[in-house]
Scaffold this active site. Sequence first.
Site, short mmCIF file in Angstrom:
data_model
loop_
_atom_site.label_atom_id
_atom_site.label_comp_id
_atom_site.label_asym_id
_atom_site.label_seq_id
_atom_site.Cartn_x
_atom_site.Cartn_y
_atom_site.Cartn_z
N LYS A 33 3.42 1.02 6.88
CA LYS A 33 3.53 2.44 6.56
C LYS A 33 3.69 3.27 7.83
O LYS A 33 4.61 4.04 7.97
CB LYS A 33 2.27 2.88 5.79
CG LYS A 33 2.44 4.21 5.07
CD LYS A 33 1.11 4.76 4.56
CE LYS A 33 0.72 4.19 3.20
NZ LYS A 33 -0.40 4.94 2.60
N GLU A 66 -0.70 -6.22 14.14
CA GLU A 66 -0.23 -7.57 13.81
C GLU A 66 1.24 -7.54 13.41
O GLU A 66 2.04 -8.38 13.83
CB GLU A 66 -1.03 -8.15 12.63
CG GLU A 66 -2.47 -8.53 12.94
CD GLU A 66 -3.45 -7.43 12.58
OE1 GLU A 66 -3.04 -6.23 12.62
OE2 GLU A 66 -4.61 -7.75 12.27
N GLY A 73 -2.23 1.08 0.44
CA GLY A 73 -1.67 -0.21 0.83
C GLY A 73 -1.81 -1.28 -0.24
O GLY A 73 -0.87 -1.97 -0.59
N ARG A 74 -3.02 -1.41 -0.79
CA ARG A 74 -3.26 -2.49 -1.75
C ARG A 74 -2.66 -2.20 -3.12
O ARG A 74 -2.72 -3.03 -4.02
CB ARG A 74 -4.75 -2.81 -1.83
CG ARG A 74 -5.65 -1.62 -2.14
CD ARG A 74 -7.12 -1.99 -1.84
NE ARG A 74 -8.05 -0.89 -2.03
CZ ARG A 74 -8.34 0.04 -1.12
NH1 ARG A 74 -7.72 0.04 0.04
NH2 ARG A 74 -9.23 0.97 -1.35
N GLU A 79 -11.61 -4.57 -1.28
CA GLU A 79 -11.36 -3.46 -0.36
C GLU A 79 -11.66 -2.13 -1.06
O GLU A 79 -12.04 -1.16 -0.42
CB GLU A 79 -9.91 -3.49 0.14
CG GLU A 79 -9.70 -2.64 1.38
CD GLU A 79 -8.41 -2.94 2.12
OE1 GLU A 79 -7.41 -3.28 1.47
OE2 GLU A 79 -8.40 -2.85 3.37
N LYS A 90 -11.10 -3.02 14.37
CA LYS A 90 -9.89 -2.69 15.13
C LYS A 90 -10.23 -2.02 16.45
O LYS A 90 -9.66 -2.31 17.50
CB LYS A 90 -9.03 -1.69 14.32
CG LYS A 90 -8.27 -2.28 13.15
CD LYS A 90 -7.27 -1.23 12.63
CE LYS A 90 -6.98 -1.42 11.16
NZ LYS A 90 -6.12 -0.36 10.61
#
Lengths: 549, 549
Positions: B205, B211, B266-267, B352, B511
């Site tokens: 996005k 990664e 995202g999911r 999540e 992160k």
Amino acid sequence: MNTLTQSAAWQALLNHRQDFNRTSLRQLFAQDTQRFQRFSLQAGPLFLDYSRNHLMSETLDLLTQLAQQAGLPDMIDAMFSGEPINSTEHRAVLHTALRDPYSAPIRVHGQDVTPLIEAVLERMESFVHQVRSGEWRGFTGLPITDVVNIGIGGSDLGPASVIAALPGDCTGPRVHFVSNVDGAQLTYTLRHLNPAQTLFIIASKTFTTQETLLNAHSARAWFMQTAGDASFVAQHFVALSTNETEVKRFGIDPRHMFEFWDWVGGRYSLWSAIGLSIALGIGMEKFRELLAGASIMDEHFRSAPLAQNMPVVMGLIGVWYINFFGAQTHAILPYDQGLERFVAHIQQVSMESTGKSVTLKGESVDYATGAVVWGGAGTNGQHAYYQLLHQGTTLIPADFIIPLQSRAPLGTHHQLLMANVLAQGEALMRGKTADEARQELLAQGLTEPDITALLPHKVFPGNRPSNTLTMSSLTPYTLGALLALYEHRTFVQGVVWNINTFDQWGVELGKQLARLIEPELASGKLSGTHDASTAGLISRILDSQDPHH
Amino acid sequence: MNTLTQSAAWQALLNHRQDFNRTSLRQLFAQDTQRFQRFSLQAGPLFLDYSRNHLMSETLDLLTQLAQQAGLPDMIDAMFSGEPINSTEHRAVLHTALRDPYSAPIRVHGQDVTPLIEAVLERMESFVHQVRSGEWRGFTGLPITDVVNIGIGGSDLGPASVIAALPGDCTGPRVHFVSNVDGAQLTYTLRHLNPAQTLFIIASKTFTTQETLLNAHSARAWFMQTAGDASFVAQHFVALSTNETEVKRFGIDPRHMFEFWDWVGGRYSLWSAIGLSIALGIGMEKFRELLAGASIMDEHFRSAPLAQNMPVVMGLIGVWYINFFGAQTHAILPYDQGLERFVAHIQQVSMESTGKSVTLKGESVDYATGAVVWGGAGTNGQHAYYQLLHQGTTLIPADFIIPLQSRAPLGTHHQLLMANVLAQGEALMRGKTADEARQELLAQGLTEPDITALLPHKVFPGNRPSNTLTMSSLTPYTLGALLALYEHRTFVQGVVWNINTFDQWGVELGKQLARLIEPELASGKLSGTHDASTAGLISRILDSQDPHH
């Protein structure tokens, strides 16, 4: 009467558990600069850092007392020396012998089994050489390019996880695995294969496993469509079994049957002839390295004092969380893409071994036994389920597994992988306090009302435990040690819980009921002995098959 | 102050929970011949049998009262109408709009988003047609044979799970997925691919996911080794992103950037441009069938009364086990080999979303939230972890998923698969009593002492709950409905627990710490701000890299 929970060691641990309501991992690290040295140890090629756990020296003392009280040292000796510790099946448990058949005789019912093991290893060696060298030919005279292992459970997961873990060592034919009775798996596996260059390994101890035999017969039918002549089956099908009669009946030459024994449990069988697919993939020399890696862990397990014994320490920490912190799960988080299947294999090793509710003597337990083992490769999990590890309400003990060096190095990839795994363990342990979160939000320029609203969501409770296992790199040797570590860890827990780690009666009822339902589906007639749910679902399946529906 | 656990509905459920200490599933079925009809329901193409649960009509009444009390109907409306229910990020949550952009305007900040969705769908359609027809050419003039989707988390698991579930529909280029920063995954994926016929999809996005960008740059370098000229990148790389500046900088033509929006989590993004890899694999028509299947479930979720609402019923049953029976896990057990990855995707969606410890208003919860979701394809699991489901000490609620008909039929495979899944649910529910086990052992001719020793190990406590979901067969349409079902089930639980289902602040700390550790690994110098464990592990990594070590 069951006495584990009334025992002195258990009661002392219950008391000691209260100490951890008054401290945190952060505090434990602050109080003891030697904590990392104190709570880490080496076993063969593996290094374990277990300092990020809810434990102090006293915890380890009490846990090893629990193990002593359970007779762990004697049970370890009994296993290695071939006593029938799988008591409900009257069997010895000697996967360890498979990894070191050369040092000393090991007797089962008076017979030394080491020559048997050596003989099968030699037959495997010769066969593997023939196939990998191209000497072994298919029915049109071409060499073998693809091997399809047909097996399920231990006859699948162990070999499949090793092959997946060692892509750089796979120098032989491509190795595929078919396990599920869902025909789609076989169909899509065979889609791009050439029958003339495909070798099938049928892996079933009894040669009666329903899924495996159905897949084997379908594979044989697929092969025969091209080959035409049944005499060609012998060149394309081999068996890993003990049932020569059934193997012959299938059309497999008994000379191509590789044997193993009743003292090799399914989930511990990759070290036996069940490892043939591994040996075909990576070669016999590396298969022997895998055995050697496991053997070095066996030696450590057998000889190291309990408190310096890696499988013992890991097993006891697991007991500590399950029985004294209420953990129902255990996460395995390897930072190596190839170890994704390894998690599934250890899930089987652990859950099939410790999912028991009665003691060796048949008394019901009044304590929790096996946990749900789950997980997957980092960094993927960080973008999926780690949210719950960090901010969920449940304690989830985790093992990070780290090959320090990559065998497929690519730019800065491995460095970033390493930074991530270390950061995850650190984050779980230390968390982020409200004060720390507030400072960050202030630095980002948020207004006070926005900070007030957002702050609680940005706090990490921390104080979440993990182990970290490292090895120089992931090779057959280090992987062998890693696999054996988790096998023994599981055994340690079974001994503490006083259950039979090596039987699996719990798989039988489902098989039994499936045998009753299958003819009903075949005939289209309900027998009427089912509950309303089962009967209703059977009817739905039958309706869906009715062309007039 | 948190009031959920003090609320009337919660307290009533706590009382009602006691009723289940005095009854069993066997008894509930014996008492009510209509139990299957009473506790099953249809939603679009899916049928749910939830009769094998610890519930009676009263349970369902109380659970729906709990949902009412939590304001579930209003929250459902708020989600569908684009209100910013992701309050910590001030965002609407409109993956449902992606599945039905044609029926009515949906406004976010006053702007109708449906034309935006339609426009991207049309651009996807045109692109997918070009690639699948062979009109789109690589730099040597050859058509595309392989697509590599580079993304992680939601940009990987959703599309990967759909592609894996529909092998029979994959009529386009082969689709591969690379997610892990472990360079081995990219290396082994690219090993057999031809750069001249490979298309990369970079799915991020923000176009800053560490990664994904590292993998994208390594993929670009691999491509450039053959292509030589950077201008060819435009023919082989497309982006799924919102960050045009970064996409351009990478060398991707902005005309090949497919957009999505901040109201797509995202999911929940496989329904957006993130689904491009799906559409390339199965074609745009079938991608639209996937959307339509999800949309029919959306419509059901939005309109069905709570007690007949499939995602609501499943969500509430989950809450019942987690909060009133202490379950920490939930198993998903599809009897379809292609749904193995589906479990990983739903694991992400669920964990999540519900791995949270504070309410929407930021109060700490005093009740458990999300469970560990795990599982895998049956029949494989039966030979692995089902032992613990049947005879372990822990309650593990399970969902069986059954396509009634196979799309790759092969002999009697599917019949045996069906017999197995029905038998497993039946076995978990009814178990096997000591009397039943004794009769069997007597029939086998065992002696009394042998029976006494073995009997306790052959007993199955039973009384273990499961849901069974069926569909006619697994198609894009039914899979779409299944995916949406689990998304909404997750939201229902989030509403009851009063948490934000749609944020994921818990992924940030790791992160953040990784960004501090990475330069230490690069420079070989510890900064000294770590705990002893992190510092010790960093040193081990640095030592392993030291050539003089």
